[in-house]
Design a protein around this motif. Structure first.
Motif, PDB file in Angstrom:
ATOM      1  N   SER A   1     -49.240   5.437  14.798  1.00 59.87           N
ATOM      2  CA  SER A   1     -48.115   5.602  15.141  1.00 59.87           C
ATOM      3  C   SER A   1     -48.122   5.251  16.649  1.00 59.87           C
TER       4      SER A   1
ATOM      5  N   PHE B   1     -47.142  13.652  22.442  1.00 60.70           N
ATOM      6  CA  PHE B   1     -46.549  12.593  21.135  1.00 60.70           C
ATOM      7  C   PHE B   1     -45.585  13.309  20.562  1.00 60.70           C
TER       8      PHE B   1
ATOM      9  N   TYR C   1     -46.125   5.408  20.524  1.00 53.07           N
ATOM     10  CA  TYR C   1     -45.276   6.466  21.234  1.00 53.07           C
ATOM     11  C   TYR C   1     -44.944   5.501  22.523  1.00 53.07           C
TER      12      TYR C   1
ATOM     13  N   GLU D   1     -44.260   2.916  13.379  1.00 55.38           N
ATOM     14  CA  GLU D   1     -45.406   3.363  12.761  1.00 55.38           C
ATOM     15  C   GLU D   1     -46.099   2.004  12.070  1.00 55.38           C
TER      16      GLU D   1
ATOM     17  N   THR E   1     -46.575  10.934  26.986  1.00 52.07           N
ATOM     18  CA  THR E   1     -45.778  11.106  25.798  1.00 52.07           C
ATOM     19  C   THR E   1     -45.320  12.196  25.311  1.00 52.07           C
TER      20      THR E   1
ATOM     21  N   ASN F   1     -40.513  10.585  21.119  1.00 49.62           N
ATOM     22  CA  ASN F   1     -41.032   9.481  21.711  1.00 49.62           C
ATOM     23  C   ASN F   1     -41.623   8.489  20.705  1.00 49.62           C
ATOM     24  N   LYS F   2     -41.523   8.757  19.676  1.00 55.29           N
ATOM     25  CA  LYS F   2     -42.246   7.786  18.627  1.00 55.29           C
ATOM     26  C   LYS F   2     -41.296   6.576  18.543  1.00 55.29           C
TER      27      LYS F   2
ATOM     28  N   LYS G   1     -50.513   3.553  21.142  1.00 55.72           N
ATOM     29  CA  LYS G   1     -50.907   3.575  19.919  1.00 55.72           C
ATOM     30  C   LYS G   1     -51.842   4.503  19.438  1.00 55.72           C
TER      31      LYS G   1
ATOM     32  N   GLU H   1     -41.964  13.608  18.585  1.00 54.82           N
ATOM     33  CA  GLU H   1     -41.319  12.837  17.585  1.00 54.82           C
ATOM     34  C   GLU H   1     -40.439  11.809  18.321  1.00 54.82           C
TER      35      GLU H   1
END
Ligand code: ATP
Length: 382
Positions: A56, A43, A58, A51, A40, A47-48, A72, A45
């Motif tokens: 969140s 993690f 990803y 929410e 990811t 890749n988000k 998740k 942003e």
């Protein structure tokens, strides 16, 4: 805590896998944190995907195999989040169905709880009905019908085939994900309840989403399979109309989608219920039948709601005549068609009259009630 017991036994099994001596008997993996951080981009942003209430989600790609995944990441640990993680992993680990989102695996360590799923490139139904993909108009009528039938099949599997039976408790548009072929996958089992055999309902604290909650559940916490049937009825109306389950009227009064649709049903003005963005491109007979099914599902009295097996049957149009000319079979019960025709004549354009006359009648066929014809399903995608 439930997840600790679950993870412990899973880890023991994984030791067996690692030693290569025993074949694993479950279809998911225990990931390392390193693998998921790498997949990811830590993690990032960018890749988000979105929410939810518990954390969140990803997008990522595994190094092994290069598969696309959705991870998740649960929010800061709390008893609630821990329970959500345990329930989701426990339930998803048990179920396999073409219309349920598959669990790929998970990671649990320290404060971190990560659940890994197959990535659904067409996001959720919510995104297409009300969100950022809505202007693309990717959901034509056959696609909507196929998504409705697929979701119904996934829920019917939970209610009737999984052991023990499972009540989802949070059926809604953001929990129906769409794969690359727009096949519906029911997701998000964090609120689900396992129902032991012989138990008809349980009383619990109310979870779920406003607008989709069955009245007996919202008021008294009485949960049974028919609560999911109610939520599915709301979802059906949402799919065909692209209206939200609850809307705020001027003055702050809230109106739900059933209250909105009811006057049109009473007048027989079914076309007014269809999403205007379809520009009239829908099958009128199917539209009427689906509205009638939704009305049955959202009956205030849970005893009058159909089972999800009946709903699937109706949506697929498998209410064929069998045996003698006067019989229609739906579910397990065979009823006399001549009786039904009488009821239908009386109540043709009045859904409430129809509900009265068909109360407890398993042989109700919404398509015939709406059109006088047998339904031509299953729905096909163009
Ligand atoms: N496997 C997946 N593939 C693609 N998108 C996903 C996947 N799982 C979840 N999402 C998306 O991530 C977002 C967050 O999902 P999540 O299940 O956490 O919350 P939610 O359903 O939006 O809200 P709630 O917490 O109220 O249930 C949603 O937009 C959902 O569509």
């Amino acid at each position: 805590m439930l997840w600790r017991c679950f993870c412990f036994s899973a880890k023991e099994d994984s030791l067996n896998i690692d030693s290569g001596k025993k074949k694993r008997d479950y279809p998911w993996e225990i990931y390392t944190l390193k693998e998921l951080l790498h997949a990811t981009n830590n993690f990032h942003e960018d890749n988000k995907i979105g929410e939810g209430g518990f954390g969140s989600v990803y997008w990522g790609r595994t190094t092994k195999g290069g598969n696309y995944i959705a991870v998740k990441r649960l929010k800061a640990m709390s008893a609630k989040a821990e329970m959500e993680f345990a329930v989701e992993v426990e339930i998803l680990g048990r179920v396999r169905h073409k219309n349920l989102l598959s669990l790929r695996g998970f990671y649990a360590g320290g404060e971190e709880r990560l659940i890994v799923y197959d990535y659904m490139p067409n996001y959720s139904l919510l995104t297409h009905l009300h969100g950022k993909r809505a202007p693309d108009l990717l959901l034509d009528w056959p696609r909507r019908m196929s998504i409705a039938t697929g979701s119904a099949e996934g829920i019917a599997y939970l209610h009737h085939e999984a052991t023990p039976h499972i009540i989802h408790r949070d059926i809604k548009a953001s929990n129906v994900l769409l794969d690359s072929n727009f096949v519906a996958k029911v997701a998000d089992f964090g609120f689900a309840k396992l129902i032991p055999e012989g138990v008809t309902h349980v009383t619990t604290r109310v979870k779920g989403t406003l607008g989709y909650l069955a009245p007996e559940y919202a008021m008294w916490g009485k949960v049974s399979e028919s609560c999911d049937v109610y939520s599915f009825g709301i979802l059906l109306l949402e799919i065909i109309s692209a209206r939200k389950p609850l809307e705020k009227l001027p003055g702050g009064v809230k109106r739900d989608i059933v209250q909105w649709a009811t006057p049109y049903v009473q007048k027989g003005a079914f076309d007014q219920i269809a999403d205007p963005r379809l520009k009239g491109k829908f099958d009128r007979d199917q539209l009427k039948a689906v509205v009638m099914i939704a009305m049955r599902c959202t009956d205030k009295n849970p005893d009058n709601r159909p089972s999800m097996l009946e709903v699937v049957d109706w949506l697929k149009g498998s209410s064929f005549r069998i045996g003698s000319k006067n019989q229609i079979k739906l579910g397990q019960k065979v009823v006399d068609e001549s009786e039904e025709e009488d009821d239908q004549d009386e109540d043709e354009s009045d859904v409430f009259g129809m509900d009265k006359s068909t109360r407890g009648m398993k042989g109700f066929d919404p398509f015939r009630a709406a059109t006088g014809k047998n339904m031509g399903g299953p729905w096909k995608i163009n």
